[in-house]
Design an enzyme around this catalytic site. Structure first.
Site: not given
Length: 376
Positions: A82-84, A150, A80, A111, A203
Site C-alpha cells: 500500500g505504499g504507492k 510496480d 500491496a 497481500r 525494484c
C-alpha cells in the site's frame, strides 16, 4: 540490518511531523535517525504516516509530474502492501480534493488483506481495493487515465536489505520475471485510455526488466516513451535509457527504477464507473456503520476516514498506554466518558470505537488488526 536507513511518509491530512532529514523527492518523506517500534506507536495505527523506503517514494514523485485533472481515474495495479497507493491518494487529494478515483489492486489474497488494512488506516474514501488478475481490467475499456505498475521483479535492489534474495538470484529468474512483466503489461494495456500514461517501476537494476520491457511495451502495445530528464543527481538518481534508477548505497534507500510511456494505440470506449462492481471490490467507500436490531453500530474504519465527522460521537482522549491496550484489544475502562459509543483518540487522531458500558468497554477494533506484540 539495524544500520540500514528507515524512512516514513507523513499523511498530509493527519499531519504529525517527525524529526528526521527530508526525502528530496517527497516533501512528506522523513529519514529517521533510528528505527522505532512502529507497532507500538498509536500514530502509526491512526494513519498519521506510512513506513516506506525513500527510494520507493520516487515513483510518487514521477506520478506528481503528470497532469492531474478533475475526474481522473488511476489504477495502482500491483498495490500491496500500500505504499504507492497511499502516496498517490495523498497526491491526488492535495491537488483535486475528492474529485478523483483510485483503484488499488492486489491479486494475492493475503497481500490484498494487508492492502485493505493500510488503505483503511490512511483513511481516503476515494480509494477502491480490488483483488483480480490484471487481465480482468481489460473489460473496462479505456477506463484509466494513469496506470501505475510496480511489477514483481527479480529484486536486485533489495539484496542489501535481504541477502537471501541475492543467493536465490539467477539469469533464469531475470528471464522469467521479464516474461511475466510483459504479460502483465499486455493484459492491463486495454484498460488504459489513448493518451494515458503507464508508470512502470521495479525494484531491480537490469535492463531486461526495466528499459527493454518499457521499449517492448511501446513498440508492441502502442506507445511513446517519455524521455527522462536529469534530476536529483546529487542524491544518487541516475538516468537510464528510459527511466530513473536509484541504487542501494548510492541513494538514500534501497533500489528502484521507474519509467513512463504514453499510450498512442486506440482504446475501447470506457465503461461507466459502476462497472468496477463487476470486479467485486474488496473495499469501496467507507461504511459509517450498520443497524443491529434497533441500534446503530459505528464502523471502526469510519473513525479513520478523512471524512469522519469528529463531532458526531463523544471522543475519549487517551494516553499512549491506554491506546495500546485498545489496539491490543484488551479490556479498557473509561469512567469519565458517557455510556454508549465513543471514539478513542490519541494525540487528537481517532483510532476506532468502543461501547462504554460504565465499568468496562466493548472494543470494536477489527480482530485482524489487533497488536500481537507484548505492549508491557
Amino acid at each position: 540490518m539495524d544500520t540500514l536507513p528507515v524512512s516514513i511518509r507523513l499523511n498530509p491530512f493527519k499531519f504529525r511531523d517527525r524529526e528526521g532529514s527530508s526525502v528530496p523527492w517527497n516533501p512528506m518523506g522523513r529519514i529517521l535517525a533510528e528505527r522505532p517500534v512502529f507497532t507500538l506507536d498509536p500514530l502509526f495505527h491512526a494513519g498519521a504516516y506510512y513506513v516506506q523506503d525513500s527510494s520507493a517514494m520516487f515513483v510518487g514523485h514521477v506520478f506528481r509530474g503528470l497532469e492531474l485533472f478533475e475526474g481522473i481515474r488511476v489504477l495502482d495495479l500491483c498495490a500491496a502492501p500500500g505504499g504507492k497507493t497511499t502516496d498517490i491518494s495523498a497526491s491526488l487529494r492535495q491537488v483535486l480534493g475528492d474529485r478523483f478515483l483510485l483503484v488499488g489492486n492486489e491479486v494475492m489474497r493475503q497481500r490484498a488483506s494487508v492492502l485493505c488494512d493500510n488503505v483503511a488506516r490512511w483513511g481516503d474514501p476515494n480509494v477502491v481495493v480490488t483483488g483480480v488478475d490484471p487481465a480482468a481490467f481489460a473489460g473496462l475499456g479505456g477506463f484509466f487515465d494513469i496506470i501505475v505498475a510496480d511489477v514483481p521483479c527479480s529484486g536486485e535492489g533489495m539484496f542489501r536489505k535481504d541477502p537471501k534474495a541475492g543467493e536465490q538470484w539467477s539469469q533464469e529468474t531475470v528471464a522469467l520475471c521479464a516474461a511475466r512483466q510483459k504479460r502483465i503489461l499486455a493484459d492491463v494495456w486495454p484498460a488504459l485510455k489513448k493518451g494515458g500514461f503507464l508508470l512502470y517501476s521495479t525494484c531491480t537494476y537490469n535492463e531486461q526488466e526495466n528499459d527493454l520491457n518499457l521499449r517492448w511495451a511501446a513498440a508492441n502495445l502502442g506507445g511513446d516513451i517519455v524521455e527522462p530528464k536529469p534530476e536529483f543527481e546529487e542524491a544518487g538518481v541516475r538516468l537510464t535509457d528510459c527511466g530513473h534508477l536509484l541504487k542501494a548505497g548510492e541513494s538514500l534507500g534501497e533500489g528502484q527504477w521507474a519509467g513512463l510511456v504514453r499510450k498512442t494505440s486506440s482504446s475501447a470506449a470506457s465503461a461507466p464507473e459502476s462497472a468496477l462492481d463487476r470486479l467485486h471490490p474488496l473495499r469501496k467507500g467507507i461504511r459509517k456503520g450498520q443497524m443491529k436490531g434497533t441500534e446503530f453500530v459505528p464502523d471502526s474504519d469510519w473513525a479513520l476516514s478523512l471524512d469522519f465527522e469528529s463531532d458526531a460521537w463523544p471522543a475519549a482522549d487517551v494516553d499512549r498506554q491506554t491506546a495500546l491496550k485498545y489496539l491490543h484489544r484488551d479490556t479498557i475502562a473509561l469512567p469519565d466518558a458517557p455510556k454508549g459509543y465513543n471514539v478513542i483518540r490519541y494525540d487528537g487522531l481517532p483510532l476506532g470505537f468502543v461501547k462504554n458500558l460504565g465499568n468496562r468497554c466493548n472494543n470494536l477494533l477489527p480482530a485482524r488488526r489487533r497488536i500481537l506484540m507484548d505492549i508491557k
